[in-house]
Design an enzyme around this catalytic site. Structure first.
Site, short mmCIF file in Angstrom:
data_model
loop_
_atom_site.label_atom_id
_atom_site.label_comp_id
_atom_site.label_asym_id
_atom_site.label_seq_id
_atom_site.Cartn_x
_atom_site.Cartn_y
_atom_site.Cartn_z
CB SER A 1 -0.93 0.00 1.21
OG SER A 1 -0.15 -0.03 2.38
CG HIS B 1 3.41 1.25 8.83
ND1 HIS B 1 2.08 1.38 9.09
CD2 HIS B 1 3.51 0.37 7.79
CE1 HIS B 1 1.39 0.61 8.25
NE2 HIS B 1 2.24 0.00 7.44
CB VAL C 1 16.65 -20.17 -6.79
CG1 VAL C 1 17.53 -21.20 -6.09
CG2 VAL C 1 17.45 -18.91 -7.10
CB SER D 1 2.49 -4.66 7.43
OG SER D 1 2.43 -3.38 8.00
CB CYS E 1 -10.13 4.64 -19.44
SG CYS E 1 -8.59 4.42 -20.34
CB CYS F 1 -3.09 4.34 -23.37
SG CYS F 1 -3.21 3.62 -21.73
#
Lengths: 477, 325
Positions: A47, A51, A174, A338, A436, A441
């Site tokens: 995200s 922190h 690996v 996290s 979109c 693109c």
């Protein structure tokens, strides 16, 4: 065959940060990544939160490395030209009865050395976070929380490491490790790598890699999180990272600011056994929406423009970072969930220390090129600067991605810096990441990839072999 | 800063018609910005017939329909055309900034017509659970790949949504040798024109599953299969109705959204449910002198309708410029 001093397995933020840190020293380094590009594993779903170090037990490795990492990331971001913003975080409560819990979080965080913490009241919240539900009476404010682009951090760390001599091998899984007198031999389908030291930063697959040398006392249990991205129009709906009170299992469902502007809501938390399961669900969506609307009622389902799921590579409660005595020269850096992104620069320093202790001589290079010029993102600069860039190179005025305002020059630069796939272009430039979703693109970006990499159209892929977009072409008719 | 009488953003059927009408009504300084390398907009990829039945009383393909307007516009020297020009900013005083290779230009206009068309609703907007592999395409993107590039995006196809683009693509992919296994529509009826259901599905024996939705997409690198289920009146899955269908491609044709981000940036009021300007009268916005027309104003079934109403937009802008001077 060449023997490397260090081989790093895994090209996520952990591996890239270690590679860049070690590239200060006179050692030869290779980084092996199984996916087509770096940051395509755990890191791609990160995200981007830096922190502050709240919400970790004061005696944990996580907590200590998070607080250190939060300090280190600032200079690192400056050196690499990655955009970091200190937006601050609010851990909110819905009932004043929960105030003691906030105070406990504050006390724990202060033990870890998290600076500037204070409890703020309704009046403060009304002024500084006006869209927050009026039912929220207080919050813990942590000013040192920030945001960064997780992929661009990985790519820029890697680019800088490469500039300082680290060799990168993407698409090199690996498959086996043998111990030899001089260290280890890593087997990949393409070739073998001889190395004195191995660093296992293989994320979700770190347990499988560790088992290859007989260290099997931990298991990675993936925890799936669904995240939902909102339209950039919602960028300033909130001004801080907003967290509910954490539970023992997770930090809860958050409202996240991202360095690209699009707010993100989530994540959910569900344990899974499948390391390739990246499916989102109806239940996940409902849960995320319901939770964030309690915090910020004006957020709406139609603000969602994208969603994805990521897997946290959990190995118990804390990080495991250690030199394996049973396999001297092998260092495990695993369970980096996290706050792994925040901690990455501190983890890298710690790993350098472990290598030194394990017998690797680390002499600094005479010339370490620590700085790289920031990559250009037209969406992030004022028009006056865009105008100057266009004068220097007309291709900056050739817009490919309309939703995110990305020029053909930025896309070609991204490919020259290592992007090989549509996702690689997206993560580096944001082209196709807007509302979109590449509807307009995609063909243009495919043609630029074909042109730069001399690929036939049927070899252009979303994220590497097996994910090609085109199954037939008149070119081959 | 240069000033212009009228700036039109978008060189598709709406912008072309607006430019012609504005000129016809006396405007002699018109700048038409088109982001692509050629005029015509989305019509260039619509190589199927059926255009012009109302406006020209004959049936044309999309490119043929566009060509008639392009030739007329090119013959008028007072309409300046700037290709590969991408509008990035608009404010309430009708100051507009655009980028083009080699130049960033800011100019002020007495009137602006936004003929920016629409975008497709995405898989993300209808929340189809599951993975995110290669092989999920908006139907219009698949159309562009096949018709403009000569690329075949898939061989075993499922189409979600029975909008006209999806129906037309069902036929187009079949003609290109792909196998369209199903069109899946959550409503009781197709959203597309009746003639497209007949000519694109029934004539090719392509099954249309009404009152069904896709409940999961499978596949890590490339789409491998989908799960679909029947839904009840509340559009919720009927238990026990789930079935799987192997496919390598999922086309998404679930509606269109007007592109009005620039007029929203300028401060015009937008209805968040439809992304269209809040207004009582055709082609207007809440900012005087700022007009929208074509699919940016509302979603039209036929290009002929876009042309008719956009001609009016050109006239309205001309009258605004005249009355304001």
């Amino acid at each position: 065959m060449k023997t490397y001093d260090v081989c790093i397995i895994g090209g996520g933020v952990t591996g890239a940060a270690i590679a860049r840190e070690l590239s200060r020293y006179r050692v030869s380094i290779a980084l092996l990544e199984k996916e087509a590009e770096l940051a395509f594993g755990v890191s791609k779903s990160n995200s981007g939160i830096i922190h502050p170090g709240t919400q970790n037990p004061p005696d944990s490795l996580k907590g200590r490395l998070c607080v250190q990492g939060n300090r280190l990331i600032r200079s690192l971001a400056r050196e690499l030209g990655v955009h970091f913003v200190e937006v601050g975080e609010l851990i909110v409560i819905s009932d004043l009865q929960d105030l003691p819990q906030l105070q406990a979080i504050k006390a724990d965080a202060e033990k870890l050395g998290v600076p500037g913490l204070r409890i703020v009241d309704r009046a403060w919240l009304a002024e500084h976070e006006p869209n927050l539900s009026p039912d929220i009476p207080a919050a813990l404010f942590a000013p040192t929380a920030g945001i960064i682009s997780p992929y661009r951090l990985v790519y820029d760390l890697a680019e800088n490491a490469a500039r300082n001599g680290v060799e990168f091998f993407t698409g090199h899984p690996v498959m086996g490790i043998t111990r030899v007198e001089t260290g280890f031999v890593l087997q990949t389908p393409q070739r073998n790598f001889h190395t004195r030291f191995v660093i296992n930063a293989a994320g979700l697959f770190a347990d499988e890699i560790s088992r290859l040398i007989g260290v099997d006392d931990f298991t990675i249990t993936p925890r799936l999180g669904e995240e939902y991205l909102l339209d950039k129009k919602r960028e300033f709906t909130t001004h801080h990272l907003i967290f509910p009170l954490p539970t023992p299992e997770s930090k809860g469902i958050l409202i996240i600011k991202t360095s690209d502007g699009n707010p993100m809501i989530g994540p959910t938390a569900r344990s899974t056994t499948d390391k390739t399961d990246l499916a989102t669900t109806d239940e996940g969506l409902r849960k995320v929406l319901q939770n964030v609307q309690q915090l910020v009622p004006c957020l709406h389902e139609r603000d969602i423009i994208a969603y994805f799921a990521g897997l946290r590579p959990a190995a118990g409660d804390d990080f495991i970072i250690r030199h394996e005595g049973r396999a001297p020269g092998f260092i495990n850096v695993v369970g980096i969930q996290s706050p792994g992104l925040t901690a990455a620069p501190a983890i890298a320093c710690m790993v350098a220390g472990l290598l030194k202790k394990a017998g690797l001589t680390l002499h600094r290079k005479w010339f370490f090129h620590g700085r790289r010029p920031a990559s250009v993102h037209l969406f992030a600069i004022p028009f006056s600067q865009t105008e100057k860039l266009i004068q220097k190179d007309p291709a900056y005025g050739d817009i490919v991605c309309r939703c995110e305002m990305v020029s053909s020059k930025e896309i070609r630069d991204a490919i020259r810096r290592g992007a090989k796939t549509l996702d690689g272009v997206k993560f580096r430039t944001r082209a196709q990441a807007g509302r979109c979703h590449g509807g307009f693109c995609t063909t243009r970006i495919m043609k630029i990839l074909m042109d730069e990499l001399h690929l036939p159209v049927m070899a252009v892929s979303k994220r590497g072999p097996g994910s090609e977009l085109i199954l037939g072409s008149r070119d081959h008719a | 800063m240069r000033s212009r009488e009228l700036v039109i953003v978008g060189g598709g059927p709406a912008g072309l018609a607006a430019a012609l009408a504005a000129h016809e009504h006396g405007i002699r300084d018109i700048l038409l910005l088109e982001r692509d390398q050629c005029l015509g907009g989305i019509l260039n990829q619509c190589i199927h017939p059926g255009f012009g039945l109302h406006y020209f009383k004959e049936t044309l393909t999309g490119p043929e329909y566009a060509e008639r307007f392009i030739q007329r516009v090119l013959a008028i020297p007072e309409i300046e055309i700037s290709l590969r020009s991408f509008a990035v900013k608009l404010d309430s005083k009708k100051t507009l900034t655009y980028l083009t290779p080699g130049k960033l230009e800011t100019l002020s206009a007495r009137a602006v017509i936004m003929a920016t068309g629409c975008r497709e609703r995405t898989r993300e907007m209808i929340h189809i659970p599951g993975t995110r592999p290669a092989g999920i395409f908006p139907a219009g993107l698949a159309q562009k790949m096949i018709n403009l590039e000569g690329w075949l995006p898939g061989r075993e196809i499922v189409i979600v949504g029975s909008g006209d683009i999806g129906l037309i693509m069902a036929r187009r992919l079949t003609l290109e040798g792909a196998r369209v296994k199903a069109v899946i529509e959550i409503q009781k009826e197709s959203r597309g024109l009746v003639r497209n259901v007949t000519q694109c599905l029934e004539d090719f024996n392509i099954p249309l599953y009404l009152r069904h939705r896709i409940v999961k997409i499978h596949g890590r690198n490339r789409v491998e299969k989908i799960e679909a289920a029947e839904v009840n009146d509340e559009l919720l899955e009927i238990p026990g109705s789930r079935f799987e269908m192997a496919c390598d491609t999922l086309l998404v044709s679930v509606g269109l959204i007007p592109e009005n981000e620039l007029i929203e940036m300028a401060g015009a009021e937008i209805d968040p449910a439809t992304n269209t300007p809040k207004t009582e009268s055709l082609n207007h916005t809440s900012i005087p002198g700022l007009f929208t027309c074509g699919n940016a104003f509302k979603i039209y079934d036929l290009a002929d309708g876009v042309t008719k109403d956009s001609l009016l937009a050109g006239q309205q802008a001309a009258e605004f410029i005249r009355s304001a001077s």
